[in-house]
Write an enzyme that holds these catalytic residues in place. Sequence first.
Site, PDB file in Angstrom:
ATOM      1  N   THR A 180       0.821  -1.225   0.021  1.00 53.01           N
ATOM      2  CA  THR A 180      -0.020   0.081  -0.090  1.00 53.01           C
ATOM      3  C   THR A 180       0.890   1.414   0.028  1.00 53.01           C
ATOM      4  OG1 THR A 180      -1.544  -1.157   1.350  1.00 53.01           O
ATOM      5  CG2 THR A 180      -1.838   1.349   1.170  1.00 53.01           C
ATOM      6  N   SER A 206       2.738  -7.385   1.682  1.00 52.67           N
ATOM      7  CA  SER A 206       1.592  -6.659   2.308  1.00 52.67           C
ATOM      8  C   SER A 206       0.540  -6.616   1.353  1.00 52.67           C
ATOM      9  CB  SER A 206       1.897  -5.437   2.480  1.00 52.67           C
ATOM     10  OG  SER A 206       0.843  -4.551   3.489  1.00 52.67           O
ATOM     11  N   LEU A 207      -0.221  -5.490   0.779  1.00 59.30           N
ATOM     12  CA  LEU A 207      -1.142  -5.718  -0.322  1.00 59.30           C
ATOM     13  C   LEU A 207      -0.611  -6.392  -1.337  1.00 59.30           C
ATOM     14  CD1 LEU A 207      -3.730  -5.014  -1.548  1.00 59.30           C
ATOM     15  CD2 LEU A 207      -2.592  -2.757  -2.273  1.00 59.30           C
ATOM     16  N   ASP A 245       5.103  -7.780  13.571  1.00 62.33           N
ATOM     17  CA  ASP A 245       4.196  -7.308  12.843  1.00 62.33           C
ATOM     18  C   ASP A 245       3.080  -6.765  13.390  1.00 62.33           C
ATOM     19  OD1 ASP A 245       2.430  -6.515  10.612  1.00 62.33           O
ATOM     20  OD2 ASP A 245       3.304  -7.807   9.157  1.00 62.33           O
ATOM     21  N   HIS A 296       6.495  -5.018  10.056  1.00 64.46           N
ATOM     22  CA  HIS A 296       5.616  -5.185   8.853  1.00 64.46           C
ATOM     23  C   HIS A 296       6.626  -4.570   7.825  1.00 64.46           C
ATOM     24  CE1 HIS A 296       1.907  -5.214   6.473  1.00 64.46           C
ATOM     25  NE2 HIS A 296       2.494  -4.147   5.943  1.00 64.46           N
TER      26      HIS A 296
END
Length: 269
Positions: free
Chosen positions: A32, A98-99, A220, A247
């Site tokens: 993101t 992530s995304l 995370d 993260h």
Amino acid sequence: MPIVDVPVTGGISKAGYFVTGTGPGLVLVHGTGASGQANWGPLIEALGDRYTIVAPDLPGSGDTRDPGGPITIRDLVAHVVAAARDAGLEDFHLVGHSLGAVVATATAGLHPDLVRSLTAHAGWVKADPQMVFQFELWKRLALEDPAAMARLLLLTAIGKETLRTWGQAEFEQAAAAFTDLLDGARAGVARQAEANMTIDVTEFLPHIAAPTLIISSADDRIVPPYHQQDLADRIPQATLLRVPAGHGLPAENPALLTAKVAEHLDQVR
């Protein structure tokens, strides 16, 4: 940067992607608010002499210009596949953060014939209420106060042990860099944050045929480790690896992430 037309919900997306190197295909999918090249700089530098690396910009990021509106998982997958094919890849290894990890897992499930291996860091199956609450805040801050969002991300994305080693100058320098990045892409970050809330990849996971490495950062605080355990439990041939980081592993410890990705690629080549 090459641009490829991608049919998506609402029209045609002009999708930008970065490409470099020679050898087997390696597609990198960003998280993101990032872009393909920015998210994966150290990994691109380390592996560009061994792989043809393609790093697409997802809708809302970088050089990609799409029709706007809600971002769907199938539209995100379409960008990954279109960039790979436009770059001349018949099949490819796939890495996501992530995304991007969520998009990569969906791509591997929707197109098992294209994906030779999958590595996913900090992914999830479906956002839980805590994550929805968090991503709603991201969306609001992205539009109204990017500087505040930058500071929030620093405090939650970077591992606590790393943060303890930083001085005031390092905090301010990192916050300024994050603010510049977010301020230039407010609407795109907000749209991607909304996608984080709504995406559900449950149906795609049983169809993943590629050898899969799920990387989970022990600290995370954005996508807690139990989400990666859930992914690993649902994906055939998946191995779960826990690493000491937060993260934001690609920025916090790029050498560690690069080493683990390279090890997995060496095992499946």
